[in-house]
Structures are given as structure tokens and as C-alpha cells.
Write an enzyme that holds these catalytic residues in place. Structure first.
Site, PDB file in Angstrom:
ATOM      1  CE  LYS A 180     -12.245  -4.876 -50.379  1.00  0.00           C
ATOM      2  NZ  LYS A 180     -11.145  -4.295 -49.616  1.00  0.00           N
TER       3      LYS A 180
HETATM    4  C1  LIG Z   1      -8.033  -8.075 -46.885  1.00  0.00           C
HETATM    5  C2  LIG Z   1      -9.492  -7.904 -46.568  1.00  0.00           C
HETATM    6  N1  LIG Z   1     -10.168  -8.913 -45.998  1.00  0.00           N
HETATM    7  C3  LIG Z   1     -11.477  -8.820 -45.715  1.00  0.00           C
HETATM    8  C4  LIG Z   1     -12.185  -7.674 -45.989  1.00  0.00           C
HETATM    9  C5  LIG Z   1     -13.627  -7.590 -45.615  1.00  0.00           C
HETATM   10  O1  LIG Z   1     -14.461  -7.450 -46.731  1.00  0.00           O
HETATM   11  P1  LIG Z   1     -16.016  -7.077 -46.541  1.00  0.00           P
HETATM   12  O2  LIG Z   1     -16.065  -5.626 -46.215  1.00  0.00           O
HETATM   13  O3  LIG Z   1     -16.624  -7.407 -47.867  1.00  0.00           O
HETATM   14  O4  LIG Z   1     -16.530  -7.924 -45.439  1.00  0.00           O
HETATM   15  C6  LIG Z   1     -11.529  -6.593 -46.589  1.00  0.00           C
HETATM   16  C7  LIG Z   1     -12.275  -5.358 -46.884  1.00  0.00           C
HETATM   17  O5  LIG Z   1     -11.785  -4.282 -46.981  1.00  0.00           O
HETATM   18  C8  LIG Z   1     -10.149  -6.703 -46.878  1.00  0.00           C
HETATM   19  O6  LIG Z   1      -9.467  -5.705 -47.449  1.00  0.00           O
END
Ligand SMILES: Cc1ncc(COP(=O)(O)O)c(C=O)c1O
Length: 376
Positions: A180
């Protein structure tokens, strides 16, 4: 190897993490609070609540919005699986809506037809770092009395008009995974202007405890916390928050560096008849979590292109998944058809992009892609 991404971290982050460790306060404490205040200030929201990751941030936002079994939440299927998983974790049902072909974000014309008497919320996704059309989503939501929980996992720093993502929806959830804008290793965060919801999320993220360790410590009393409801351990550590504080200071620089590279990709790939470069609708800015191209009809198959680039030590990824085509979701909703989502999932390809990528590396990716893409 030219990786798909490379986190922009260095000695300052290492020192901040080391200082947190040596401070003796390693779990959620003063650095988490400082990080939360800094993010709230950056996006212009009243509250920011840090969590263990974005999936848990989404889960807690759904619970704070009162969403549970029997309720429906409208979201795109063109996303990372966590979007829909968080809705199932809350006991509710995801209702997938197709995407707009150009922006890869939820097609706002298709939201109203998907609303039923069970719909409680809309979860737009700011896909790959580009915000969905949040003003339109909000206007539909307010017309139907629905909550907007924005999955902004890749979009810290993105804007719509004068507004920063994080200040536009009822709840906005960010990820600090290393792919990110900025990273804490793993980590997430919810922003909201709702005082009661923020307080409930704070309680739920720490086993349902009425008082946090930090509050108890600072109060100087021996007050014993109470547990009124079933909570979770979704806390961020102070080690992660220490890294996040340094990273937040770098965010604008990281985003400018990514934009320079993305615009250079646009310019240099724009003439390739087999490649469609990303579209950024007027008034929105992109964080370019990834640089996503669409392969046009007539190009070599995507798998062959990815393999060819891998032999040159260039990492690529498929674009984004169609969640409803993954086996678990196919079993839940067999026969669902979302044509734009399915096309985008098959035709899109992510190319390497990160702050610190050199123009030479980028030229090599562009040349190698051009060579691999020609049909044999
Ligand atoms: C659009 C989206 N939502 C949710 C997530 C989940 O994030 P996390 O890995 O921090 O739980 C991601 C992670 O890649 C994502 O790209």
C-alpha cells in the site's frame, strides 16, 4: 529482479521501531494514539482507530454500523477477497455489483437496482488506489438511508476534488500492508466522524474492554475494566505505529514519485496498440498502488506475457480478482454473471511501480512488455 513493488522504508523506520521496543511499551499504546491522531489530521476526519489490518477495520466498521445476519451490503466483486470476506465475517451477505469499464470502480448506475429491503450499506472500493465515485455513492446511500463503508485499502492520500479519502464516507478503512501507499508491515485503520461509532470500534478491537491499557495507565488509578460485549483482539502494536508515524511523513513524497512514474508509463505505453493505460476521471487523484494496464484483443495471452517477463526478472501480477469467480464464492452464489468484472479480471495486468524505481528499470519493463505482447 524488478519487483512488483518495494516498500519505501529505511533507517528512520528501523530506528523508530527500535525505540518503540526499547521504550518497554510494545503493544497498543502511546505510539498508536499518536499515529491515529496524525492520520485523522492528514485526512481531515474526527477520529482514526488503528487496527491489526484493513480486513479487521472493515469488520469493525460493519459491526459499528449495526450490520449483521440477514443484512445485505452492496460491493464490487472486482476487488481483493477481503472486501467480501469482511461482510461475511459480520454475518451479512455481500451483493456484488458490476464495475465501470474505465475506472474499475463500482458502476454507480447499477447500485439502485441492487438495493433490497435487506440492504444496510454500500461498500465501494477505491480500486488499486483510485477512489470510486464516492459523491454519487453517498447521494444514493443518503436517499435510501444506507451507510457508506469505503474500502480504501490502497488509497491513503487519494483525493476527490478538495476532499481527501478518509473524510468523505461514514467509515473509511485503510491498509498498511507493504503493497500500500505506506506500510507498517501489517496494519489497518478506520476513520469516521461519528463519535459513538469510534468509541464502539475502540472497545470492540480490544476484546470489548471498556477502558484501554493506555487510559488506565494514564489515569493513575486501579480502575478495573468491564466487558459488556463480545470483542476481538484486532489491535495494532506500538512497534507498527512507530513505523507508521515515520511513513506518514513520507506519504506525499512517495505519492509524487509514484505519479511521475505512472505518467511516464502512460506516455511511453500510450502508443502501444495492444495496451490500454489507466484512466483517471476528472477531479480524482490516484495513489497508483499498482500500475494496471488492460491488454487489448490481439495481444499475446496474459499468462504468456507474464512468463516471458518473469524470464527477464520482471515481476507482474494479474490485475484484480473477480471475487465471485473464486471457488468459495462460486459455491455461495453459483451462476452469478458480472461481465465487466470478468473481462477486467481476465484482461488486466499489473506492472512494477514503486518510489525508487529508476527510469532505466522502467524503460526495461516497457521494452520487455512491448516485445512479449506481440502475438506470435
Ligand atoms: C481493496 C482491498 N481491500 C482490503 C484489503 C485487505 O487489507 P489487509 O491485508 O490490510 O487486511 C486489501 C489488501 O490487499 C485490498 O486491496
Amino acid at each position: 529482479m524488478i519487483p512488483i513493488t518495494r516498500p519505501c522504508v529505511g533507517e528512520e523506520e528501523a530506528k523508530a521501531a527500535g525505540d518503540a521496543i526499547l521504550s518497554g511499551w510494545l503493544s497498543q499504546g502511546p505510539r498508536v494514539q499518536e499515529f491515529e491522531e496524525a492520520v485523522a489530521d492528514y485526512v481531515g476526519a474526527r477520529h482514526a482507530i488503528a487496527t491489526s489490518n484493513c480486513t479487521t477495520a472493515l469488520h469493525l466498521s460493519l459491526l459499528a454500523a449495526g450490520i449483521g445476519p440477514g443484512d445485505e451490503v452492496i460491493c464490487p466483486s472486482f476487488s481483493f477477497i477481503a472486501t467480501a470476506n469482511s461482510i461475511l465475517h459480520a454475518g451479512a451477505t455481500p451483493v456484488f455489483v458490476d464495475i465501470d469499464r474505465a475506472s474499475y470502480t463500482i458502476d454507480t448506475n447499477l447500485i439502485e437496482p441492487a438495493i433490497s429491503s435487506r440492504t444496510k450499506a454500500i461498500m465501494p472500493v477505491d480500486q488499486i488506489g483510485l477512489a470510486a465515485d464516492i459523491p454519487s455513492v453517498r447521494s444514493i446511500a443518503s436517499h435510501h438511508g444506507l451507510t457508506v463503508i469505503e474500502d480504501a485499502a490502497p488509497s491513503l492520500g487519494a483525493t476527490i476534488g478538495e476532499g481527501r479519502i478518509g473524510a468523505l464516507s461514514d467509515y473509511t478503512c485503510f491498509s498498511f500492508h507493504p503493497r500500500k501507499s505506506i506500510t507498517t508491515g501489517e496494519g489497518g485503520l478506520v476513520t469516521t466522524d461519528d463519535d459513538a461509532a469510534a468509541a464502539r470500534i475502540r472497545v470492540l478491537r480490544s476484546h470489548g474492554a471498556s477502558t484501554s491499557d493506555l487510559e488506565r495507565h494514564r489515569s493513575g488509578t486501579t480502575a478495573i475494566e468491564q466487558y459488556e460485549e463480545l470483542g476481538f483482539n484486532y489491535r495494532m502494536t506500538d512497534i507498527q505505529a512507530a513505523v507508521g508515524i515515520v511513513q506518514l511523513g513520507r506519504l506525499d513524497g512517495i505519492l509524487s514519485a509514484r505519479r511521475v512514474l505512472a505518467e511516464r508509463y502512460n506516455r511511453l505505453l500510450g502508443g502501444n496498440a495492444f495496451v490500454e493505460t489507466p484512466v483517471v476521471p476528472a477531479g480524482r487523484t490516484h495513489t497508483y498502488q499498482s500500475y494496471c494496464v488492460r491488454l487489448r484483443d490481439g495481444s499475446a495471452p496474459r499468462a504468456a506475457i507474464m512468463e516471458e517477463l518473469a524470464t527477464k526478472n520482471i515481476a507482474t501480477r494479474r490485475g484484480v480478482m473477480a471475487i465471485h469467480r473464486e471457488p468459495f464464492y462460486q459455491r455461495l452464489m453459483p451462476g452469478l454473471s458480472l461481465p465487466e468484472t470478468e473481462r477486467a479480471a481476465e484482461e488486466t495486468l499489473l506492472l512494477p511501480l514503486y518510489a525508487g524505481m529508476t527510469f532505466d528499470e522502467q524503460d526495461f519493463v516497457i521494452e520487455s512488455l512491448a516485445a512479449a505482447i506481440r502475438p506470435s
